[in-house]
Design an enzyme around this catalytic site. Sequence first.
Site, PDB file in Angstrom:
ATOM      1  N   LEU A  41       0.842  -1.185   0.000  1.00  0.00           N
ATOM      2  CA  LEU A  41       0.000   0.000   0.000  1.00  0.00           C
ATOM      3  C   LEU A  41       0.883   1.243   0.000  1.00  0.00           C
ATOM      4  O   LEU A  41       1.973   1.245   0.569  1.00  0.00           O
ATOM      5  CB  LEU A  41      -0.904   0.018   1.239  1.00  0.00           C
ATOM      6  CG  LEU A  41      -1.938  -1.104   1.350  1.00  0.00           C
ATOM      7  CD1 LEU A  41      -2.641  -1.035   2.704  1.00  0.00           C
ATOM      8  CD2 LEU A  41      -2.955  -1.033   0.221  1.00  0.00           C
ATOM      9  N   ASP A  42       0.370   2.313  -0.612  1.00  0.00           N
ATOM     10  CA  ASP A  42       1.066   3.598  -0.586  1.00  0.00           C
ATOM     11  C   ASP A  42       1.179   4.102   0.854  1.00  0.00           C
ATOM     12  O   ASP A  42       0.391   3.725   1.726  1.00  0.00           O
ATOM     13  CB  ASP A  42       0.301   4.640  -1.409  1.00  0.00           C
ATOM     14  CG  ASP A  42       0.282   4.334  -2.894  1.00  0.00           C
ATOM     15  OD1 ASP A  42       1.143   3.552  -3.334  1.00  0.00           O
ATOM     16  OD2 ASP A  42      -0.593   4.870  -3.594  1.00  0.00           O
ATOM     17  N   ARG A  43       2.125   4.992   1.071  1.00  0.00           N
ATOM     18  CA  ARG A  43       2.317   5.586   2.398  1.00  0.00           C
ATOM     19  C   ARG A  43       1.006   6.184   2.932  1.00  0.00           C
ATOM     20  O   ARG A  43       0.675   6.052   4.112  1.00  0.00           O
ATOM     21  CB  ARG A  43       3.387   6.674   2.328  1.00  0.00           C
ATOM     22  CG  ARG A  43       3.662   7.352   3.671  1.00  0.00           C
ATOM     23  CD  ARG A  43       4.434   8.649   3.474  1.00  0.00           C
ATOM     24  NE  ARG A  43       5.794   8.419   3.020  1.00  0.00           N
ATOM     25  CZ  ARG A  43       6.848   8.338   3.821  1.00  0.00           C
ATOM     26  NH1 ARG A  43       6.694   8.471   5.124  1.00  0.00           N
ATOM     27  NH2 ARG A  43       8.049   8.141   3.314  1.00  0.00           N
ATOM     28  N   THR A  94      -2.055   5.391   2.247  1.00  0.00           N
ATOM     29  CA  THR A  94      -3.197   4.474   2.267  1.00  0.00           C
ATOM     30  C   THR A  94      -3.085   3.529   3.453  1.00  0.00           C
ATOM     31  O   THR A  94      -2.056   2.873   3.635  1.00  0.00           O
ATOM     32  CB  THR A  94      -3.266   3.650   0.963  1.00  0.00           C
ATOM     33  OG1 THR A  94      -3.323   4.539  -0.153  1.00  0.00           O
ATOM     34  CG2 THR A  94      -4.492   2.751   0.955  1.00  0.00           C
TER      35      THR A  94
END
Length: 289
Positions: free
Chosen positions: A132-134, A136
């Site tokens: 996951l993105d930072r 998210t």
Amino acid sequence: MENTWIYTCAEPIKIKQYLSQLGMGHRMFNDLKHTGTILVDHRPVRPTTKVLPNQPLTIKFPAESRDETVALSDLPFETVYEDDNWLVVNKAVGEVSVPGPTQPNDTILNRVTGYLVSQQAPNQRPHLVTRLDRGTAGLMLVAKHNVATSMISQQVQQHTMEKYYYAVVTGTMPEQHGMIEAPILRVPDQAARVIDEAGQPARTEYWVLAEQNGYSLVKLRLHSGRTHQIRVHLSSLGHPLVGDHLYGGEPTADNHQLLQAVELAFTDPFTLQRREFKAPLLPEIEKFS
């Protein structure tokens, strides 16, 4: 790593074919032939052996030592589920999945590695199946060894592993349920992706769960796995994520996008059981429900 299955079909089957049906890839089977052990009815056999109905098939692999290039971290992480093969982690907003130039330590990978080493686990080289993105939050699946990574890869590639995200967007979506199909292109020297016919095919399914005060709470499922897919697709409809400054979303008080990986489901290739997990909604997302 050791695991046993009981073959339940009526006709004999080659070991390679059976393991392939369970999810094992060709490369991992070659590794099994050279570095592992195969047993049928608890007796060592050749890889070309057939398994008969109701016979147990056991595979054994050497343990994986830690990757010395991954720094150990003792920072905590939230564990939703754990067994000998898997960890399901609930990542917080701001935490990073894997080490990189801007965050070489204390990522989820660093923390899980540190945890496995501290527990003197037989396998100490975790593999992130999902990332996951930072910005998210939400559920991530971690394989505790490379056999698990291989066995789950078919479900990842074929998108039969179910991952559902919840997001808050500006405005009212065009339909209560829809499919966004638009190719996504990576532009050199740019962080943002764009919709472009020269890009890779991408499909995002959505359901509108609630609408209030000019915002929509939507549930999303990815039918492809492109970088920033949800963010690009929603922005392309004119409904960017709230807090997603990169794609035109309006700012939030805590300066992060309102996107969360809430549901995760897959078939465990080691037990053949369906595993389903759901994280509680972040308060800043739940208030739109």
